[in-house]
Design a protein around this motif. Structure first.
Motif, PDB file in Angstrom:
ATOM      1  N   SER A 207       0.854  -1.194   0.000  1.00 38.44           N
ATOM      2  CA  SER A 207       0.000   0.000   0.000  1.00 38.44           C
ATOM      3  C   SER A 207       0.888   1.242   0.000  1.00 38.44           C
ATOM      4  O   SER A 207       1.887   1.305   0.715  1.00 38.44           O
ATOM      5  N   VAL A 208       0.517   2.198  -0.832  1.00 40.44           N
ATOM      6  CA  VAL A 208       1.279   3.439  -0.974  1.00 40.44           C
ATOM      7  C   VAL A 208       0.321   4.613  -0.828  1.00 40.44           C
ATOM      8  O   VAL A 208      -0.755   4.616  -1.445  1.00 40.44           O
ATOM      9  N   ASN A 209       0.697   5.588  -0.035  1.00 38.83           N
ATOM     10  CA  ASN A 209      -0.111   6.781   0.196  1.00 38.83           C
ATOM     11  C   ASN A 209       0.748   8.018   0.019  1.00 38.83           C
ATOM     12  O   ASN A 209       1.902   8.028   0.461  1.00 38.83           O
ATOM     13  N   ALA A 210       0.218   9.035  -0.595  1.00 33.40           N
ATOM     14  CA  ALA A 210       0.923  10.318  -0.694  1.00 33.40           C
ATOM     15  C   ALA A 210      -0.099  11.427  -0.483  1.00 33.40           C
ATOM     16  O   ALA A 210      -0.989  11.626  -1.313  1.00 33.40           O
ATOM     17  N   LYS A 211      -0.006  12.118   0.636  1.00 34.62           N
ATOM     18  CA  LYS A 211      -0.961  13.178   0.925  1.00 34.62           C
ATOM     19  C   LYS A 211      -0.257  14.532   0.866  1.00 34.62           C
ATOM     20  O   LYS A 211       0.930  14.649   1.165  1.00 34.62           O
ATOM     21  N   PRO A 212      -0.971  15.579   0.446  1.00 36.13           N
ATOM     22  CA  PRO A 212      -0.350  16.900   0.343  1.00 36.13           C
ATOM     23  C   PRO A 212      -0.125  17.532   1.700  1.00 36.13           C
ATOM     24  O   PRO A 212      -0.883  17.319   2.643  1.00 36.13           O
ATOM     25  N   SER A 213       0.932  18.305   1.779  1.00 36.27           N
ATOM     26  CA  SER A 213       1.231  19.103   2.963  1.00 36.27           C
ATOM     27  C   SER A 213       1.355  20.556   2.522  1.00 36.27           C
ATOM     28  O   SER A 213       2.088  20.866   1.568  1.00 36.27           O
ATOM     29  N   LEU A 214       0.636  21.454   3.193  1.00 39.99           N
ATOM     30  CA  LEU A 214       0.592  22.866   2.797  1.00 39.99           C
ATOM     31  C   LEU A 214       1.435  23.704   3.746  1.00 39.99           C
ATOM     32  O   LEU A 214       1.235  23.651   4.958  1.00 39.99           O
ATOM     33  N   LYS A 215       2.361  24.482   3.185  1.00 43.82           N
ATOM     34  CA  LYS A 215       3.190  25.393   3.962  1.00 43.82           C
ATOM     35  C   LYS A 215       2.967  26.810   3.450  1.00 43.82           C
ATOM     36  O   LYS A 215       3.021  27.071   2.248  1.00 43.82           O
ATOM     37  N   SER A 216       2.711  27.732   4.366  1.00 48.19           N
ATOM     38  CA  SER A 216       2.238  29.059   3.996  1.00 48.19           C
ATOM     39  C   SER A 216       3.356  30.024   3.628  1.00 48.19           C
ATOM     40  O   SER A 216       4.483  29.924   4.101  1.00 48.19           O
ATOM     41  N   ILE A 217       2.988  30.982   2.756  1.00 52.79           N
ATOM     42  CA  ILE A 217       3.849  32.086   2.329  1.00 52.79           C
ATOM     43  C   ILE A 217       3.029  33.370   2.421  1.00 52.79           C
ATOM     44  O   ILE A 217       1.947  33.460   1.829  1.00 52.79           O
ATOM     45  N   PHE A 218       3.517  34.348   3.182  1.00 50.92           N
ATOM     46  CA  PHE A 218       2.841  35.633   3.322  1.00 50.92           C
ATOM     47  C   PHE A 218       3.652  36.703   2.599  1.00 50.92           C
ATOM     48  O   PHE A 218       4.887  36.685   2.616  1.00 50.92           O
ATOM     49  N   GLY A 219       2.947  37.661   1.990  1.00 47.69           N
ATOM     50  CA  GLY A 219       3.655  38.737   1.314  1.00 47.69           C
ATOM     51  C   GLY A 219       2.859  40.033   1.309  1.00 47.69           C
ATOM     52  O   GLY A 219       1.622  40.022   1.310  1.00 47.69           O
ATOM     53  N   THR A 220       3.576  41.161   1.319  1.00 46.33           N
ATOM     54  CA  THR A 220       2.947  42.474   1.198  1.00 46.33           C
ATOM     55  C   THR A 220       3.785  43.332   0.255  1.00 46.33           C
ATOM     56  O   THR A 220       5.008  43.169   0.173  1.00 46.33           O
ATOM     57  N   THR A 221       3.129  44.240  -0.434  1.00 43.25           N
ATOM     58  CA  THR A 221       3.818  45.256  -1.225  1.00 43.25           C
ATOM     59  C   THR A 221       3.228  46.621  -0.876  1.00 43.25           C
ATOM     60  O   THR A 221       2.026  46.741  -0.604  1.00 43.25           O
TER      61      THR A 221
END
Length: 445
Positions: A207-221
């Motif tokens: 059995s093989v599983n691959a789940k997404p992992s979300l890492k945040s990026i914040f930005g301002t101009t």
């Protein structure tokens, strides 16, 4: 014991083959991604990422999502990136000194659109994504984690799936903010089987599983002129600033296998567990400044990358296995500060040229890390590029833009001590050259 070892290696090989989704090993993956190692789009490559915080193309989802607001039009972009590497480790006791020279080859696709048009309030809300896939779209997951007695470079090689998605909106008088996510994969595999002494398996279960992992990026101009003197001109006109923050991220892989060997290893069998990380990206703070004149702009940025966290990450990596290493020999990383400067000049409505330079200090603090034997050096990065924008075509109602970028990276010489599995030490000098070629076509709508 030799038989048991053979079965465990066989089990591991089967499982990693499944995780690699058809990719032949070694994949030569790295602790990097195209966004930080080279640059995503040709503009980023050509300016050594010095102006990336202010670019309005879809690569803004990685460098500064707030910049998605700089152009109100939608955008569809496709491109390719090819990086040639010659990474060397001069060893007086061996013939030849090339450690790695396999290219990194990406196909890129991205899109940006304004979702505000579907609301009653018409306030602009821009959504964008950018994806890069290795081997020109044929390799979604490049994976190779290993120890080495001949040396391996820290950040170069094939890069795994690069995927970012995010959005941005104007807030008030020249101030915009954005949030995006870098998507990585956490893969797990479980293999159970019964085998004879001859290596013939039966009752296999994988059995093989691959789940997404979300890492945040914040930005301002912040457009300083529009913010502080929107009605009357002042000395702040043309000046823009940007701030970004990226959380640390990595791709993780866990492999578990359980093998019963007939008449040798009874139930519950031989258990083997491996956990490792790849494509680590440090927590990053960035500050950018640019000045825009009539048909030209120049600017730069400073990035603080906190690589010291990787030392702690490796303590949970069963391949790097730093817990069993004496404290004096454990691999160490430093936080680094990367300066970048660049400029762009537009000859007319059609043609523009740009360039940039950066100096990147190596985050690898230890020059002796037994068995892992990572190599990394300080880098001087220089880039140039051109673009052509055609506002009128026979078929399209909106402009079409073509970009080309080239980048050269010179890896400075640095001395290391390689330690093999038997404890033998060999002094080497690491250096190298990297050339990056990239092009893209962008359709506005």
């Amino acid at each position: 014991m030799a038989t048991t070892s053979r079965f465990s290696v066989r089990a591991m090989s089967l499982t990693i083959a499944a995780l690699s989704t058809g990719t032949a090993l070694p994949a030569l993956a790295s602790m990097g991604n195209i966004g930080t190692t080279y640059g995503v789009m040709p503009v980023d490559v050509a300016t050594a990422q010095s102006l990336s915080m202010f670019n309005d193309q879809v690569s803004a989802t990685y460098y500064n999502p707030a910049s998605l607001t700089k152009d109100s039009r939608g955008e569809l972009t496709t491109g390719v990136l090819h990086a040639e590497q010659e990474l060397r480790s001069a060893n007086p006791n061996a013939d030849g000194d090339i450690v790695a020279n396999s290219p990194s080859q990406h196909v890129l696709i991205g899109m940006k659109t304004n979702l505000g048009s579907i609301t009653r309030y018409k306030h602009p809300i821009y959504l964008g994504f950018i994806a890069g896939v290795e081997k020109y779209g044929k390799e979604l997951l490049a994976f190779n984690s290993q120890t080495s007695d001949t040396g391996q470079f820290l950040e170069y090689g094939r890069e795994p799936l690069f995927l970012n998605i995010g959005g941005a909106t104007p807030i008030w008088r020249g101030i915009s903010a954005g949030l995006s996510f870098r998507v990585t994969l956490d893969a797990t595999a479980q293999l159970d089987a019964v085998s004879t002494l001859g290596g013939e398996t039966s009752r296999e279960r994988l059995s093989v599983n691959a789940k997404p992992s979300l890492k945040s990026i914040f930005g301002t101009t912040v457009d300083l002129g529009e913010t502080f003197c929107p009605d009357d001109g002042c000395f702040l006109d043309g000046w823009e600033t940007a701030l970004i923050y990226r959380t640390k991220s990595s791709a993780k892989t866990s492999v578990n296998s359980n093998i019963i060997v007939t008449q040798t290893i009874p139930d519950p069998g031989l258990s083997l567990t491996v956990a490792t990380i790849d494509s680590f990206q440090p927590e990053t703070y960035g500050l950018g400044v640019q000045y825009k004149g009539d048909g030209w702009r120049f600017g730069g940025s400073l990035e603080q990358q906190n690589w010291s966290e990787l030392s702690h990450q490796f303590s949970n990596d069963s391949i790097k296995d730093q817990q069993s290493v004496p404290p004096s020999d454990r691999i160490k990383f430093d936080d680094i500060l990367i300066p970048r400067v660049g400029a762009e000049y537009r000859f007319n409505e059609t043609f523009a040229i740009r360039g940039g330079v950066a100096y990147e200090e190596s985050p690898l603090a230890s020059t002796r890390n037994p068995e892992i034997n990572y190599l990394d050096t300080d880098k001087i990065i220089v880039g140039v590029g051109v673009s052509a924008t055609y506002n009128r075509t026979r078929l399209l109602a909106y402009p079409i833009r073509m970009d080309l970028g080239y980048q050269y990276q010179q890896l400075q010489e640095r001395d290391f001590t390689l330690v093999d599995y038997n404890g033998n030490e060999t002094p080497v000098t690491a250096d190298g050259d990297v050339q990056v070629f990239t092009g893209s076509i962008t359709l506005k709508f």
